[in-house]
Design a protein around this motif. Sequence first.
Motif, PDB file in Angstrom:
ATOM      1  N   LEU A 156       8.602 -16.858   0.686  1.00  0.00           N
ATOM      2  CA  LEU A 156       8.624 -15.497   0.326  1.00  0.00           C
ATOM      3  C   LEU A 156       7.426 -14.981  -0.439  1.00  0.00           C
ATOM      4  O   LEU A 156       7.226 -13.831  -0.215  1.00  0.00           O
ATOM      5  N   PRO A 157       6.695 -15.773  -1.345  1.00  0.00           N
ATOM      6  CA  PRO A 157       5.802 -15.448  -2.230  1.00  0.00           C
ATOM      7  C   PRO A 157       4.549 -14.636  -1.317  1.00  0.00           C
ATOM      8  O   PRO A 157       3.897 -13.611  -1.592  1.00  0.00           O
ATOM      9  N   PHE A 158       4.342 -15.429  -0.158  1.00  0.00           N
ATOM     10  CA  PHE A 158       3.421 -14.982   0.785  1.00  0.00           C
ATOM     11  C   PHE A 158       3.963 -13.896   1.510  1.00  0.00           C
ATOM     12  O   PHE A 158       3.093 -12.756   1.759  1.00  0.00           O
ATOM     13  N   SER A 159       5.177 -13.592   1.853  1.00  0.00           N
ATOM     14  CA  SER A 159       5.725 -12.433   2.331  1.00  0.00           C
ATOM     15  C   SER A 159       5.350 -11.299   1.561  1.00  0.00           C
ATOM     16  O   SER A 159       5.202 -10.197   1.958  1.00  0.00           O
ATOM     17  N   LEU A 160       5.974 -11.262   0.226  1.00  0.00           N
ATOM     18  CA  LEU A 160       5.697 -10.370  -0.661  1.00  0.00           C
ATOM     19  C   LEU A 160       4.187  -9.792  -0.800  1.00  0.00           C
ATOM     20  O   LEU A 160       3.998  -8.519  -0.875  1.00  0.00           O
ATOM     21  N   LEU A 161       3.266 -10.676  -0.486  1.00  0.00           N
ATOM     22  CA  LEU A 161       1.583 -10.331  -0.514  1.00  0.00           C
ATOM     23  C   LEU A 161       1.324  -9.609   0.564  1.00  0.00           C
ATOM     24  O   LEU A 161       0.845  -8.503   0.565  1.00  0.00           O
ATOM     25  N   TYR A 162       1.819 -10.212   1.779  1.00  0.00           N
ATOM     26  CA  TYR A 162       1.615  -9.555   2.958  1.00  0.00           C
ATOM     27  C   TYR A 162       2.247  -8.211   3.149  1.00  0.00           C
ATOM     28  O   TYR A 162       1.475  -7.236   3.379  1.00  0.00           O
ATOM     29  N   GLY A 163       3.469  -7.976   2.588  1.00  0.00           N
ATOM     30  CA  GLY A 163       4.116  -6.709   2.638  1.00  0.00           C
ATOM     31  C   GLY A 163       3.368  -5.697   1.884  1.00  0.00           C
ATOM     32  O   GLY A 163       3.336  -4.517   2.021  1.00  0.00           O
ATOM     33  N   LEU A 164       2.893  -6.140   0.543  1.00  0.00           N
ATOM     34  CA  LEU A 164       2.232  -5.319  -0.474  1.00  0.00           C
ATOM     35  C   LEU A 164       0.922  -4.725   0.237  1.00  0.00           C
ATOM     36  O   LEU A 164       0.609  -3.522   0.324  1.00  0.00           O
ATOM     37  N   ALA A 165       0.165  -5.581   0.906  1.00  0.00           N
ATOM     38  CA  ALA A 165      -0.992  -5.241   1.657  1.00  0.00           C
ATOM     39  C   ALA A 165      -0.753  -4.112   2.782  1.00  0.00           C
ATOM     40  O   ALA A 165      -1.318  -3.110   3.131  1.00  0.00           O
ATOM     41  N   ILE A 166       0.367  -4.527   3.469  1.00  0.00           N
ATOM     42  CA  ILE A 166       1.003  -3.178   4.694  1.00  0.00           C
ATOM     43  C   ILE A 166       1.161  -2.066   4.056  1.00  0.00           C
ATOM     44  O   ILE A 166       0.896  -1.141   4.554  1.00  0.00           O
ATOM     45  N   VAL A 167       1.924  -2.031   2.939  1.00  0.00           N
ATOM     46  CA  VAL A 167       2.445  -0.941   2.213  1.00  0.00           C
ATOM     47  C   VAL A 167       1.176  -0.023   1.871  1.00  0.00           C
ATOM     48  O   VAL A 167       1.063   1.340   1.979  1.00  0.00           O
ATOM     49  N   VAL A 168       0.281  -0.791   1.116  1.00  0.00           N
ATOM     50  CA  VAL A 168      -1.049  -0.113   0.646  1.00  0.00           C
ATOM     51  C   VAL A 168      -1.801   0.374   1.818  1.00  0.00           C
ATOM     52  O   VAL A 168      -2.191   1.600   1.790  1.00  0.00           O
ATOM     53  N   ARG A 169      -2.043  -0.131   2.956  1.00  0.00           N
ATOM     54  CA  ARG A 169      -2.610   0.213   4.012  1.00  0.00           C
ATOM     55  C   ARG A 169      -2.029   1.448   4.665  1.00  0.00           C
ATOM     56  O   ARG A 169      -2.695   2.325   4.984  1.00  0.00           O
ATOM     57  N   ASN A 170      -0.620   1.449   4.654  1.00  0.00           N
ATOM     58  CA  ASN A 170      -0.010   2.539   5.424  1.00  0.00           C
ATOM     59  C   ASN A 170      -0.079   3.696   4.564  1.00  0.00           C
ATOM     60  O   ASN A 170      -0.040   5.178   4.873  1.00  0.00           O
ATOM     61  N   PHE A 171      -0.093   3.633   2.824  1.00  0.00           N
ATOM     62  CA  PHE A 171      -0.346   4.707   2.053  1.00  0.00           C
ATOM     63  C   PHE A 171      -1.719   5.349   2.276  1.00  0.00           C
ATOM     64  O   PHE A 171      -1.761   6.514   2.314  1.00  0.00           O
ATOM     65  N   PHE A 172      -2.647   4.485   2.423  1.00  0.00           N
ATOM     66  CA  PHE A 172      -3.951   5.076   2.638  1.00  0.00           C
ATOM     67  C   PHE A 172      -3.982   6.101   4.013  1.00  0.00           C
ATOM     68  O   PHE A 172      -4.671   6.784   3.982  1.00  0.00           O
ATOM     69  N   TYR A 173      -3.294   5.243   4.966  1.00  0.00           N
ATOM     70  CA  TYR A 173      -3.369   6.224   6.263  1.00  0.00           C
ATOM     71  C   TYR A 173      -2.251   7.493   6.130  1.00  0.00           C
ATOM     72  O   TYR A 173      -2.823   8.768   6.606  1.00  0.00           O
ATOM     73  N   ASN A 174      -1.342   7.506   5.343  1.00  0.00           N
ATOM     74  CA  ASN A 174      -0.184   8.444   5.196  1.00  0.00           C
ATOM     75  C   ASN A 174      -1.138   9.774   4.341  1.00  0.00           C
ATOM     76  O   ASN A 174      -0.907  10.908   4.718  1.00  0.00           O
ATOM     77  N   LYS A 175      -1.923   9.272   3.371  1.00  0.00           N
ATOM     78  CA  LYS A 175      -2.602  10.109   2.651  1.00  0.00           C
ATOM     79  C   LYS A 175      -4.041  10.611   3.221  1.00  0.00           C
ATOM     80  O   LYS A 175      -4.779  11.448   2.499  1.00  0.00           O
ATOM     81  N   LYS A 176      -4.456  10.010   4.268  1.00  0.00           N
ATOM     82  CA  LYS A 176      -5.388  10.488   5.071  1.00  0.00           C
ATOM     83  C   LYS A 176      -6.612   9.959   4.390  1.00  0.00           C
ATOM     84  O   LYS A 176      -7.867  10.578   4.617  1.00  0.00           O
ATOM     85  N   ILE A 177      -6.683   8.857   3.780  1.00  0.00           N
ATOM     86  CA  ILE A 177      -7.754   8.171   3.313  1.00  0.00           C
ATOM     87  C   ILE A 177      -8.449   7.513   4.341  1.00  0.00           C
ATOM     88  O   ILE A 177      -9.632   7.289   4.277  1.00  0.00           O
ATOM     89  N   PHE A 178      -7.519   6.644   4.862  1.00  0.00           N
ATOM     90  CA  PHE A 178      -7.890   5.938   6.243  1.00  0.00           C
ATOM     91  C   PHE A 178      -7.636   7.197   7.173  1.00  0.00           C
ATOM     92  O   PHE A 178      -6.638   7.616   7.289  1.00  0.00           O
ATOM     93  N   GLN A 179      -8.649   7.413   8.070  1.00  0.00           N
ATOM     94  CA  GLN A 179      -8.544   8.423   9.147  1.00  0.00           C
ATOM     95  C   GLN A 179      -7.948   7.760  10.622  1.00  0.00           C
ATOM     96  O   GLN A 179      -8.378   6.578  10.962  1.00  0.00           O
ATOM     97  N   SER A 180      -7.285   8.621  11.139  1.00  0.00           N
ATOM     98  CA  SER A 180      -6.797   8.502  12.493  1.00  0.00           C
ATOM     99  C   SER A 180      -7.098   9.239  13.553  1.00  0.00           C
ATOM    100  O   SER A 180      -7.325  10.369  13.374  1.00  0.00           O
ATOM    101  N   ALA A 181      -7.936   8.646  14.698  1.00  0.00           N
ATOM    102  CA  ALA A 181      -8.593   9.364  15.585  1.00  0.00           C
ATOM    103  C   ALA A 181      -7.305   9.769  16.772  1.00  0.00           C
ATOM    104  O   ALA A 181      -6.753   8.932  17.290  1.00  0.00           O
ATOM    105  N   SER A 182      -7.469  11.036  17.109  1.00  0.00           N
ATOM    106  CA  SER A 182      -6.733  11.441  18.344  1.00  0.00           C
ATOM    107  C   SER A 182      -7.573  11.813  19.682  1.00  0.00           C
ATOM    108  O   SER A 182      -8.756  12.159  19.542  1.00  0.00           O
ATOM    109  N   PHE A 183      -7.116  11.651  20.682  1.00  0.00           N
ATOM    110  CA  PHE A 183      -7.720  11.744  21.845  1.00  0.00           C
ATOM    111  C   PHE A 183      -7.171  13.054  22.608  1.00  0.00           C
ATOM    112  O   PHE A 183      -6.147  13.315  22.669  1.00  0.00           O
ATOM    113  N   ASN A 184      -8.190  13.994  23.421  1.00  0.00           N
ATOM    114  CA  ASN A 184      -7.616  14.942  23.925  1.00  0.00           C
ATOM    115  C   ASN A 184      -6.976  14.795  25.355  1.00  0.00           C
ATOM    116  O   ASN A 184      -7.294  15.396  26.458  1.00  0.00           O
TER     117      ASN A 184
END
Length: 363
Positions: free
Chosen positions: A16-44
């Motif tokens: 479980l402790p490893f799961s909590l660390l992994y989950g925290l990393a995923i949540v932070v990563r998604n937060f950065f994408y949601n706030k557009k700190i990390f950029q997502s590319a779109s193709f036409n």
Amino acid sequence: MNLNAIFLRSFRILLLPFSLLYGLAIVVRNFFYNKKIFQSASFNLPVICIGNLSLGGTGKSPMVEYLLELLHDKYATATLSRGYKRKTKGYALANENTNAIDIGDEPMQFHTKFPNVAVAVGEERIVAIPQLLHDKPGIQVIILDDAFQHRAIKAGLNILLTVYDDLYTDDFFFPTGDLRDQKTSAKRADIIVVTKCPLNLSASEKEEIIKQLNLLENQQIFFTAIQYQTPYHIISKNEKPVSLNDEVLLVHGIANPQPLKNYISEISAAYDEVSYSDHHIFSIDDLKDINKKFAKIQSSNKLIITTEKDAVRLLKFKEQLLEIPLYVLPVKPVFLFDSAEAFNNAVIDFVNSFKKDDTETAI
């Protein structure tokens, strides 16, 4: 529940402790994408993403094949996968000399069944798509296989799969559970497909699942079951239905073999199995072991059954397989509640919504 399952569950709880660390990393990563700190590319051009929130088999490959069947005669279609467990690195485009070692078993399966589809692999999809469009400039639609969690690309249509008896809402972060993304990421899906349902799924159970998944107003949901087809010989392609007089040696290296085993037990007199890890690379010694186990079956009515995914990894032993009764069991998803037309229309409408000059392929 057997002792092995109890031990595995207890062991995973200790992680479980490893799961909590992994989950925290995923949540932070998604937060950065949601706030557009990390950029997502779109193709036409239309990009369709097939994926899930969990590890293991949710039926992504059959769904990719379903979309290829739907689209490849109407549009110049391509697929892009990671190419899991291949022996190569970087971008690669399948050609007439390609094998499963070069691009992975699932992409090789797509390439074999849909030779007019451009099948490419690449770990970094944001890099691979421009290369694919350079190599195949006429491409009109791209299907991303297993890419829901890869947010560097913003697909135009996200199709999220979840298994009927293992919904993502009941899961937890890996390694205690099987989630590789947070549950709230499901809100990014345009379509959710509940896969591997029983064919007789009731309307009331359907409504219970819909309630549990708590969909957004703009999200569509569909329910599919596995439909197995007539087995065909791995080399000659001759079909052979399995009867209740047949004894089967089931050979598989897939993530979730239980539905397959349930089906084989229903249609045969008896079966034994030789199981391998998911995406197992078969050796000549494996083939010898399979033959030895098959020889021990006393019945005169016997055959070997494997999956399409395993078959592409066995084809390198073409000469040895010529005289072996090794049959491949195809599978496809079937939509329940007469919903196939609605699903097809949703996909076709999305692709048709892109009205652009054929030369436009830039990000």
